[in-house]
Scaffold this active site. Sequence first.
Site, PDB file in Angstrom:
ATOM      1  CG  ASP A 175     -10.309  26.772   0.456  1.00 24.56           C
ATOM      2  OD1 ASP A 175      -9.156  26.824   0.788  1.00 24.56           O
ATOM      3  OD2 ASP A 175     -11.257  27.110   1.061  1.00 24.56           O
ATOM      4  CG  ASP A 194      -5.168  26.807   3.187  1.00 23.09           C
ATOM      5  OD1 ASP A 194      -4.244  27.086   1.645  1.00 23.09           O
ATOM      6  OD2 ASP A 194      -6.103  27.696   3.672  1.00 23.09           O
ATOM      7  CE1 TYR A 214     -15.950  26.526   1.034  1.00 20.58           C
ATOM      8  CE2 TYR A 214     -14.221  27.132   0.026  1.00 20.58           C
ATOM      9  CZ  TYR A 214     -14.743  26.471   0.660  1.00 20.58           C
ATOM     10  OH  TYR A 214     -13.848  26.506   1.967  1.00 20.58           O
ATOM     11  CE  LYS A 261     -16.186  11.392   5.212  1.00 21.74           C
ATOM     12  NZ  LYS A 261     -15.226  10.400   6.455  1.00 21.74           N
ATOM     13  CG  ASP A 293     -12.233  11.108   7.343  1.00 22.39           C
ATOM     14  OD1 ASP A 293     -12.151  10.275   5.886  1.00 22.39           O
ATOM     15  OD2 ASP A 293     -12.678   9.960   7.832  1.00 22.39           O
TER      16      ASP A 293
END
Length: 361
Positions: free
Chosen positions: A249, A253, A138, A193, A225
Amino acid sequence: MARYRIATIEGDGIGPEVTRAATAVLTEACGADTLAFDGLEGGAGHYRRSGEVLPDETFAGCRDADAILHGAAGLPGVVYPDGTEVGNDLHLRLRFRLDLYANVRPIKLLPGVLSPLRAFEGGGIDYVIVRENTEGLYASRGAGVLLRDEIASDSLVVTRKGTERVARFAFDLAARRSGAPRDGQRRVTVCDKANILRSYAFFRRICDEVHAGYPGIAIDYAYADAITVHMLKRPDFYDVIVAENMFGDIISDLGAATVGGMGISPSGEIGDTHALFQGAHGSAPDIAGQNAASPIATILSGAMMLRWLGDRKHDADLARAADRVEAAVATTLRDGRAVPRDLGGAATCTEVTDAVRRALA
């Protein structure tokens, strides 16, 4: 005279409703002379009227306040020429200008809330996701490349300073907690990752270096993942998770969905000298003005604000008020006194707010 000034941006959609609900609850918990809520303009609606999403006077008010409470921002169709949403830019600008580098998302299953993970009801989900808030993918916002309408690229940025401070924040938080529900172990899980990208391997290596200063806290690793599976299969294993901006982020959620949804999920954006608190949900313009929104996320964000402010100002009364607010929310939900619609009840925003205030009293 009030001891603490809270910069308050109601914003758009349901923002005004949930903000006013939270300020009423916080005033009930702290007393009328403790907090002064200073209403400030900002958001997509203000941009549409004035051309500014974050006016200079609003930024100055936030910069000079003791803390910031934000409702929500964003309206359909209110976008910049590049197609990005105007509403998001409000707290993004505050985030970068005030250096709010740690996004803190508690994931806790409250009494009376039905989780899709039925096996973990009764106290099996209680962890915190700490998301690096100023770097990662971001950091490219507004600076990416769109070439000849054929190729678009954004750069992922990971710095030593940014990673060290958010990792230290995560380990300090773990040191103050009671450990994971499964085994009581204080633990920081690094989400990355590192098996694919050098930037994430660098992120992990710096977290390892910071961990050396916290011998009593375990360190754990999970690829971004794989952790989405683990958060569903064994959420009781987690205590604190630290992640790069975009991964944090996304997984925060997912975590919210396991404990009842965005409508009851609080968040804080915290730096060394400033902090902003808001519900993790959006502005939900489709239900704005209908008294249908759940104020729980913003109320719990207000409790986070009280606890942060109490730590910063060495004010134990604020910490006790935060405990009382959280207990009042838990009582309201557990006893079914006023269950908001997003949790399967029929209570209005006003009814939920009044029930929490009565539980406080």
